[in-house]
Enzyme design. Structure first.
Site, PDB file in Angstrom:
ATOM      1  N   ASP A 172       0.817  -1.215   0.000  1.00 17.34           N
ATOM      2  CA  ASP A 172       0.000   0.000   0.000  1.00 17.34           C
ATOM      3  C   ASP A 172       0.848   1.262   0.000  1.00 17.34           C
ATOM      4  O   ASP A 172       1.838   1.366   0.734  1.00 17.34           O
ATOM      5  CB  ASP A 172      -0.910   0.020   1.231  1.00 17.34           C
ATOM      6  CG  ASP A 172      -2.038  -0.988   1.135  1.00 17.34           C
ATOM      7  OD1 ASP A 172      -2.312  -1.446   0.022  1.00 17.34           O
ATOM      8  OD2 ASP A 172      -2.645  -1.301   2.170  1.00 17.34           O
TER       9      ASP A 172
ATOM     10  N   GLU B 122      -9.496   5.320  -3.630  1.00 18.21           N
ATOM     11  CA  GLU B 122     -10.719   5.884  -3.067  1.00 18.21           C
ATOM     12  C   GLU B 122     -11.406   6.798  -4.059  1.00 18.21           C
ATOM     13  O   GLU B 122     -10.766   7.642  -4.669  1.00 18.21           O
ATOM     14  CB  GLU B 122     -10.387   6.683  -1.803  1.00 18.21           C
ATOM     15  CG  GLU B 122     -11.590   7.387  -1.173  1.00 18.21           C
ATOM     16  CD  GLU B 122     -11.899   8.754  -1.790  1.00 18.21           C
ATOM     17  OE1 GLU B 122     -13.084   9.117  -1.777  1.00 18.21           O
ATOM     18  OE2 GLU B 122     -10.984   9.403  -2.290  1.00 18.21           O
TER      19      GLU B 122
ATOM     20  N   HIS C 230     -15.460   5.312   5.962  1.00 20.69           N
ATOM     21  CA  HIS C 230     -15.288   6.202   7.103  1.00 20.69           C
ATOM     22  C   HIS C 230     -16.619   6.671   7.669  1.00 20.69           C
ATOM     23  O   HIS C 230     -16.647   7.438   8.634  1.00 20.69           O
ATOM     24  CB  HIS C 230     -14.427   7.402   6.709  1.00 20.69           C
ATOM     25  CG  HIS C 230     -13.025   7.013   6.346  1.00 20.69           C
ATOM     26  ND1 HIS C 230     -12.675   6.649   5.061  1.00 20.69           N
ATOM     27  CD2 HIS C 230     -11.906   6.899   7.096  1.00 20.69           C
ATOM     28  CE1 HIS C 230     -11.389   6.344   5.041  1.00 20.69           C
ATOM     29  NE2 HIS C 230     -10.906   6.485   6.249  1.00 20.69           N
TER      30      HIS C 230
END
Length: 747
Positions: A587, A653, A682
């Site tokens: 990542d 995202e 989130h």
């Protein structure tokens, strides 16, 4: 000349995350709003009085917040997202905008310039600007009630509008709409006794700041015409400014960063560009890193600045929001601790310099100077590295690799997966804490981890995901975990900093040469793979993110430290591959956030970032599939660098940006695997099938279906188990229906 000291902002979290615990206690209905306010008031008082102990000439207010200072400003001026309008402007609305609710998605999170702090993006669509409750005035009055000499802090109109999105008005129209509201707030603070007001305008250090000079001049002329200019200090940080332009603004003083400006602010001053009738607020102590200041060099800098300024205030280079509160609760090796400086220690450095110049008291100065010299004489770099022996490109091109990977993995159309982590429940955190504090045995902790991994492998199989993960239950944080295991890193006990909202991270400190000494993740990954026939991803953090989310050493070139980390990650990648793991995710969520603010440095930064990533991932065979992940960033500037990473699959995202990111792919032929996050992790809100289907179909307009993956937009560690199960079930069901509809259409 008398030297004054000031601060730009103080950490909200508290020494032991009291702020986080209070807010999350309210969210979980542990106590009511009145109790929350009392707890936060107590913490705010503690922060103010703690700063007062360091004899600051002025202490900031307005830096304290229930969530985010940009969101506070949005609510102050009624810049409320259209979907949340019509409700009372109160704390619950603030939390709804930040976190979302059952009806509406949250506002977007974006990195605060090139830091690891995230702000809530203001939305102007159908907003009706007006002045709501003046919380800033309340906090200033509260500081005065404690006999604290304070200055209010508010983000300026240029920066606020630049960080906003939406609406049909032009940039100038938005600023002009806000100016009367700013005037009313600023005037109320002056009337309440504020000697000066800190107007944060970090937008003025960016490449495009010249585009805003006309409206910036007009805005501050407006304030001056109303008699406010003599009370305003324009504060900048993180880079250099156009000092000649700032000199022309009718304000009391200018705040400049002398740490992260690459030396240009001082050069401008030495060239005579500073109007010495203005107060110079000099950011000389690093507000973003934890290393003790070279106090002797700071003394020399002050002496230089005194020759150009008639009124000098010394302060940190930025808000201390970006560093932990105090070293007092740490138990660290003295040889390393002497080189560290958290928020309170930085204020102590300012006080030592104030005493030296104003009182000829060199006791504290000499103590700090001796500590700094002892630390610098420590030898932490003694390793040799053979960077040239490690491959920095894959054996074959992506098309050839994809054939080998497809044959090996045999995944279905639109493969589904997650980003890596699953809920860090209270039970998980308790077991880890008990193990770290020797309250349970190693065997008991390992048994617990195995049980949790097995339970979540079954959950993933029952839901129907195609590529599974082990859940990362052994990890407290995606960077801190590696900091605990790699040589050259130090992990603190209470070194927490705010990332977004109540999310706190504990960045490790890189103090010496980095080295991989043993497998870091192999055991847990192999155990998970033994429980299923579906592929389980190995989960690692990349070298750029580990560096950007650590407190980096400053005695070596940045790229050299980054490449040291890359070699360590490469060792772990090969260890996983050697044990038969078919998919390895490395990542890099922080690749974009480390991008320098000035474009002249972009190419160099990105070239070195790409090299480090490829250094860590390119040694694997064609059949091994390399994934990476990035989140909450503005990717347009770096889309070509993302492509150059040559990862087989990247997940990004897009949920909070409502798919806007897909537009970045319209300007590039992206022929590598990609997964665009289809729902926001989130927020506690569960996505609907129609929302996920729409997100997938929108992406498929630009991305080849054979390359597309479906996943949430980030890891799931902060969510509750029931939320995760329900949301992932919706995701899989949506994909199943899309697969069936496609199969039916082709029959």
């Amino acid at each position: 000349m008398t030297i004054k000291t000031s601060n730009l902002g103080f950490p909200r979290l508290g020494r032991k995350r009291e702020w986080k615990k209070a807010i999350e206690g309210y969210w979980s209905n542990k106590y009511d709003l009145e109790t929350l306010h009392q707890q936060l008031t107590d913490l705010h008082k503690e922060n103010l009085l703690l700063q007062k102990n360091y004899n600051l000439s002025s202490i900031p207010v307005g830096d304290f917040s229930l969530y985010d200072h940009i969101l506070d400003t949005s609510l102050l001026f009624n810049i409320i997202p259209e979907r949340f309008q019509g409700k009372d402007v109160d704390d619950d609305l603030l939390f709804d905008i930040a976190r979302g609710n059952k009806e509406h998605v949250a506002s977007a999170l974006i990195k605060w310039f090139n830091t690891n702090y995230h702000y809530i993006v203001p939305e102007w669509d159908h907003a009706e600007p007006k002045l709501n409750k003046n919380v800033l005035l309340d906090r200033f009055n509260y500081a005065q009630s404690l006999n604290v000499t304070a200055h209010p802090v508010i983000v300026g109109p240029i920066t606020f509008v630049k960080l906003s999105k939406g609406g049909t008005q032009s940039f100038e129209e938005k600023v002009n709409t806000l100016l009367p509201l700013y005037k009313e707030v600023l005037q109320s603070l002056v009337d309440a006794g504020a000697e000066y007001i800190q107007i944060d305008e970090p937008a003025l250090v960016t490449d495009d700041s010249s585009e805003y000079e006309t409206i910036t001049q007009a805005a501050y002329d407006y304030f001056a015409d109303t008699g406010l200019g003599e009370h305003l200090v324009i504060q900048t940080y993180f880079e250099r400014v156009n000092l000649k332009f700032l000199n022309g603004l009718p304000v009391k003083g200018l705040g400049l960063d002398f740490v992260h400006d690459n030396g240009f602010n001082l050069q401008q001053i030495e060239a005579g560009d500073l109007d010495n009738s203005k107060t110079l607020y000099a950011g000389i102590i690093d507000g973003r890193n934890v290393w003790a200041a070279d106090i002797e060099a700071k003394k020399e800098l002050i002496e230089t600045l005194q020759t150009y300024s008639n009124d000098l205030v010394i302060q940190p280079s930025s808000s201390l929001l970006h560093v932990p509160v105090s070293l007092d609760d740490e138990t660290l090796d003295t040889s390393i601790a002497e080189g560290l400086s958290f928020a309170t220690e930085k204020l102590d450095e300012l006080d030592a310099l104030r005493r030296l110049f104003n009182d000829s008291d060199d006791s504290k100065y000499n103590e700090l100077k001796a500590r700094y010299e002892r630390f610098q004489n420590q030898s932490f770099k003694n390793l040799e590295y053979d960077f040239d022996s490690v491959r920095t490109s894959r054996q074959s091109a992506f098309k050839e690799r994809k054939k080998a990977q497809d044959a090996r993995l045999n995944l279905p159309d639109l493969p589904t997966t997650t980003i890596g982590s699953f809920p860090q429940s209270q039970e998980v955190r308790k077991y880890r804490a008990d193990w770290k504090n020797s309250r349970i045995t190693d065997a008991a902790y390992k048994d617990f981890l195995k049980n949790e991994i097995a339970r979540w492998i079954k959950i993933q199989e029952d839901i129907g995901l195609d590529v599974l993960v082990h859940g990362e239950f052994e990890r407290n944080d995606m960077v801190e975990f590696f900091g605990e295991k790699l040589q050259g890193f130090l992990v603190t006990k209470y070194g927490w900093v705010q990332s977004y909202g109540s999310r706190a991270v504990k960045p490790p400190v890189i103090y010496g040469d980095v080295k991989w000494t043993e497998p870091l993740t192999v055991k847990e990954t192999l155990y998970a793979q033994s429980l299923t026939d579906k592929p389980v991803k190995g989960m690692l953090t990349g070298p750029v993110t580990i560096l950007n989310w650590s407190f980096e050493r400053v005695d070596l070139p940045r790229e050299e430290v980054q490449d040291q980390i890359a070699l360590a990650i490469n060792e772990e990648v090969l260890a996983l591959e050697n044990e038969g793991i078919q998919i390895i995710q490395v990542d890099e969520p922080a690749l974009r956030e480390g991008l320098p603010l000035r474009s002249e440095y972009h190419a160099d930064y990105l070239d070195k970032a790409v090299r480090s990533f490829k250094l860590s991932t390119s040694s694997v065979a064609d059949e091994t599939q390399i994934h990476t992940h990035m989140c909450y960033s503005q990717f347009g500037q770096i889309i070509h660098a993302i492509y150059d990473l040559d990862a087989d699959v990247i997940s990004i995202e897009t949920s909070r940006s409502h798919g806007d990111l897909i537009q970045d792919f319209e300007d590039i032929t992206y022929d590598l695997g990609i997964g665009l996050g289809v729902y926001d992790i989130h927020s506690p809100r569960i996505p609907t099938e129609s929302e996920i289907t729409e997100a997938i179909n929108r992406a498929l307009q630009e991305i080849d279906r054979s390359l597309f993956w479906v996943n949430p937009d980030c890891g799931l560690k902060t969510r509750k188990e029931d939320e995760v199960k329900e949301a992932l079930s919706v995701l899989v069901n949506s994909v199943d229906k899309l697969r069936k509809s496609t199969n039916t259409a082709t029959v």
